[in-house]
Design an enzyme around this catalytic site. Structure first.
Site, mmCIF file in Angstrom:
data_model
loop_
_atom_site.group_PDB
_atom_site.id
_atom_site.type_symbol
_atom_site.label_atom_id
_atom_site.label_comp_id
_atom_site.label_asym_id
_atom_site.label_seq_id
_atom_site.Cartn_x
_atom_site.Cartn_y
_atom_site.Cartn_z
ATOM 1 N NE ARG A 113 -4.654 1.732 -1.924
ATOM 2 C CZ ARG A 113 -4.558 1.584 -0.578
ATOM 3 N NH1 ARG A 113 -3.781 0.648 -0.045
ATOM 4 N NH2 ARG A 113 -5.232 2.405 0.201
ATOM 5 C CD GLN A 156 -3.581 1.351 8.193
ATOM 6 O OE1 GLN A 156 -3.951 1.081 9.340
ATOM 7 N NE2 GLN A 156 -3.888 0.623 7.153
ATOM 8 N NE ARG A 182 0.821 4.907 4.183
ATOM 9 C CZ ARG A 182 -0.274 4.179 4.033
ATOM 10 N NH1 ARG A 182 -0.332 3.258 3.091
ATOM 11 N NH2 ARG A 182 -1.316 4.358 4.824
ATOM 12 C CG HIS A 186 2.396 -2.249 1.982
ATOM 13 N ND1 HIS A 186 1.655 -2.822 0.979
ATOM 14 C CD2 HIS A 186 1.556 -2.118 3.032
ATOM 15 C CE1 HIS A 186 0.419 -3.013 1.411
ATOM 16 N NE2 HIS A 186 0.340 -2.597 2.649
ATOM 17 C CD GLU A 222 1.908 -5.833 3.078
ATOM 18 O OE1 GLU A 222 2.062 -5.312 4.201
ATOM 19 O OE2 GLU A 222 0.801 -6.005 2.557
HETATM 20 O O1 LIG Z 1 -4.808 1.156 2.988
HETATM 21 P P1 LIG Z 1 -3.410 1.180 3.551
HETATM 22 O O2 LIG Z 1 -3.253 2.148 4.694
HETATM 23 O O3 LIG Z 1 -2.409 1.444 2.465
HETATM 24 O O4 LIG Z 1 -3.116 -0.252 4.123
HETATM 25 C C1 LIG Z 1 -3.157 -1.372 3.311
HETATM 26 C C2 LIG Z 1 -2.917 -2.649 4.108
HETATM 27 O O5 LIG Z 1 -1.605 -2.666 4.576
HETATM 28 C C3 LIG Z 1 -1.180 -3.876 5.231
HETATM 29 O O6 LIG Z 1 -1.118 -4.914 4.318
HETATM 30 C C4 LIG Z 1 -2.083 -4.222 6.388
HETATM 31 O O7 LIG Z 1 -1.800 -5.505 6.907
HETATM 32 C C5 LIG Z 1 -3.525 -4.128 5.983
HETATM 33 O O8 LIG Z 1 -4.321 -4.272 7.156
HETATM 34 C C6 LIG Z 1 -3.838 -2.820 5.304
HETATM 35 O O9 LIG Z 1 -5.183 -2.759 4.939
#
Ligand SMILES: O=P(O)(O)OC[C@H]1O[C@H](O)[C@H](O)[C@@H](O)[C@@H]1O
Length: 287
Positions: free
Chosen positions: A55, A80, A85, A158, A262
Site C-alpha cells: 500500500r 483487482q 503487484r 499506480h 497513476e
Molecule cells: O485497493 P487497491 O486494489 O490497491 O486499489 C486502489 C485503487 O486503485 C485505483 O486508483 C482505482 O482507480 C481505485 O478504484 C482503487 O480503489
C-alpha cells in the site's frame, strides 16, 4: 556501492542524497528520496512481507486494471489490478552510469503465483526499468508477447505521492480531457478545471490525455512533474475518510498525506501480437 541488495529489496543510491528502494515483491518502488526528501507515500500499515500488494510507493498494475467489466474478457477471472503487484520479480541488472543509476527487474510466468497465472495463461515477459537521476526518477515497463496468440492487457504505474496537506494540493494540466468517474458509477464527463483540488473522494480515469505532463503541486509551490512516455491515461485517486477507515493496510488519517496520480493504458486494452513488445512509462521530476 550504488546497489544494496537484501533478501526482499534493493536500495539504489547515487551517492548524492538520492535513492530509490524497490521491493522484489511486485517490483514495488517504496521510496524515492531526492535531495534528502521522501517523495512517495508508503502507508505506516503497508504489508511488506509478500502476502498483500504493498500500500504505497509505485505498485504495478498488469494485465488488468480494476476488475474486468466484461465477464468474457480473458482477464475476467483475475483479481483487482492483475498479478504483477503480487508476484516476486527478479533483479536482473544494475547499471551505474554517468549521472544516473538504473535497476532492471524482470517477471516471467514461472514467478507468478500458479493460482493467478492459470487465470490468464499467456506467455509473456515483463521488464521494469527504474532510473534514478539527481532530480528525477523514471520507471518504464516493457511487455513482450512470448506466445503464439495475441493477448490484450492494461498496465499502470499506480504512484502514491507523499504530499504535505491534501487541502493545499493542486493538480494541473488535466483540463479538457474526458474522464470516467468511478465515484459516480462510471459516468463520463469532461474536465473543465484548469486546477484540480481534492476535498472528497476522487477516483477518475482521464482518457487519452492531451498534456505531456501532469503537475502535482503542493501549497508551497513545490511538487512533481509527472511526464507520460508512451502511455495515454491518467488516474487520480484519493479514497478519503470513510474508505480510508475501512482499509486494513492504510491509516485512518493518511488520506490527507497522499494523492495517487497513476499513468498507464487502462481505458482500452493494448493488443499485443505474438513476438511484439510494447513499452511505456513515466518520468517524475522535482519542480
Ligand atoms: O485497493 P487497491 O486494489 O490497491 O486499489 C486502489 C485503487 O486503485 C485505483 O486508483 C482505482 O482507480 C481505485 O478504484 C482503487 O480503489
Amino acid at each position: 556501492m550504488p546497489f544494496q541488495k537484501s533478501d526482499d529489496k534493493v536500495i539504489i543510491q547515487d551517492g548524492n542524497e538520492n535513492s530509490v528502494e524497490v521491493y522484489f515483491y511486485g517490483a514495488t518502488v517504496t521510496s524515492w528520496i531526492t535531495a534528502g526528501k521522501e517523495r512517495l507515500f508508503l502507508s505506516k500499515n503497508a504489508i511488506l512481507n509478500g502476502t498483500k500488494a504493498i500500500r504505497g510507493g509505485i505498485p504495478l498494475v498488469f494485465p488488468q486494471f480494476g476488475k474486468a467489466e466484461d465477464s468474457d474478457a480473458p482477464t475476467a477471472a483475475l483479481p483487482q489490478h492483475g498479478f504483477a503487484r503480487n508476484s516476486k520479480w527478479e533483479f536482473l541488472e544494475g547499471k551505474d552510469g554517468d549521472n544516473e543509476v538504473t535497476g532492471i527487474f524482470g517477471l516471467s510466468p514461472s514467478s507468478v503465483p500458479t493460482e493467478l497465472y492459470q487465470k490468464w495463461p499467456f506467455p509473456f515477459k515483463l521488464l521494469y526499468t527504474v532510473t534514478l537521476r539527481p532530480q528525477s526518477l523514471s520507471t518504464f515497463i516493457s511487455v513482450k508477447n512470448e506466445g503464439s496468440e495475441a493477448f490484450d492487457f492494461h498496465t499502470l504505474l499506480h504512484t502514491y505521492f507523499s504530499i504535505p496537506d491534501i487541502s493545499t494540493l493542486k493538480i494541473h494540466n488535466l483540463a479538457n480531457n474526458v474522464f470516467i468517474d468511478k465515484v459516480a458509477n462510471g459516468a463520463r464527463d469532461t474536465e473543465t478545471r484548469e486546477v484540480i483540488t481534492v476535498n472528497g473522494e476522487v477516483d477518475r480515469v482521464y482518457e487519452d490525455v492531451n498534456a505531456e505532463a501532469v503537475l502535482v503541486q503542493y501549497g508551497d509551490g513545490s511538487g512533481i512533474r509527472v511526464k507520460r512516455i508512451g502511455v495515454k491515461d491518467v488516474v487520480v485517486w484519493n479514497q478519503w475518510e470513510a474508505k480510508a477507515a475501512a482499509m486494513s493496510d492504510f491509516g485512518d488519517d493518511e488520506y490527507k498525506e497522499m494523492i495517487c496520480v497513476e499513468l498507464g493504458n487502462v481505458s482500452k486494452y493494448v493488443h499485443l501480437a505474438p513476438g511484439e513488445t510494447w513499452e511505456g512509462g513515466q518520468e517524475l521530476s522535482v519542480i
